[in-house]
Design a protein around this motif. Structure first.
Motif, short mmCIF file in Angstrom:
data_model
loop_
_atom_site.label_atom_id
_atom_site.label_comp_id
_atom_site.label_asym_id
_atom_site.label_seq_id
_atom_site.Cartn_x
_atom_site.Cartn_y
_atom_site.Cartn_z
N CYS A 100 -7.33 2.20 2.61
CA CYS A 100 -6.88 3.49 2.10
C CYS A 100 -7.52 3.88 0.78
N CYS A 155 -4.44 -0.03 -0.27
CA CYS A 155 -5.11 -1.17 0.36
C CYS A 155 -6.61 -0.88 0.54
N CYS A 196 -0.28 3.60 3.45
CA CYS A 196 0.01 3.25 4.85
C CYS A 196 1.18 2.27 4.99
N CYS A 211 0.86 -1.19 0.00
CA CYS A 211 0.00 0.00 0.00
C CYS A 211 0.89 1.24 0.00
ZN LIG Z 1 -3.18 1.38 3.17
#
Ligand SMILES: [Zn+2]
Length: 142
Positions: free
Chosen positions: A136, A133, A96, A93
């Motif tokens: 997110c 992800c 994050c 990701c």
């Molecule tokens: Zn993420």
């Protein structure tokens, strides 16, 4: 999938002292799918072994790396560790830093095709996919 017993035996063969802290580090790496950083490993292990130092974590990781029992990868400048050394695809990701493994059945197929086309003997492969992800992605989709 590596077993804790094999890893411990191979560390012992190297004359490395096997401490409960080191076993805990290896165990945690085998169980987690989070691809943790050394700092995160330290934080987790310290809950059970308050005396364990970050430098013990680094030293253990160095040895595991040397023995090819863990892979180290660079995610946005941070070293992250993965004890799942079977071939797989990582998906990262970009927001994050979460990393997931994808078991990709077609990985072998890609290797066979690439070998045929390039006439190389292909011994290993590493793929990395990046994106956002499930937590997110809503922030980045209109
Ligand atoms: Zn993420």
């Amino acid at each position: 999938m590596q077993q804790i017993e094999q890893i411990v035996a191979s560390l012992r063969d190297e004359g490395f002292r096997i401490t409960p802290q080191r076993i805990a580090i290896v165990n945690y790496l085998l169980k987690t799918e989070d691809h943790p950083s050394a700092e995160l490993i330290h934080k987790v292990i310290r809950k059970r072994y308050p005396m364990v130092s970050l430098s013990t974590v680094y030293k253990t990781l160095d040895l595991l790396k040397e023995k090819k029992l863990v892979n180290e990868m660079d995610v946005e400048g941070e070293a992250r560790f993965d004890a799942h050394t079977d071939e797989h695809i990582n998906i990262v990701c970009m927001n994050c830093g979460k990393i997931d493994d994808i078991d990709e059945d077609s990985l072998k197929e890609i290797q066979v095709k690439a070998a045929r086309k390039s006439k190389y003997l292909i011994l290993k492969s590493s793929f990395e996919l990046s994106g956002y992800c499930s937590n997110c992605k809503s922030k980045f989709q209109g």
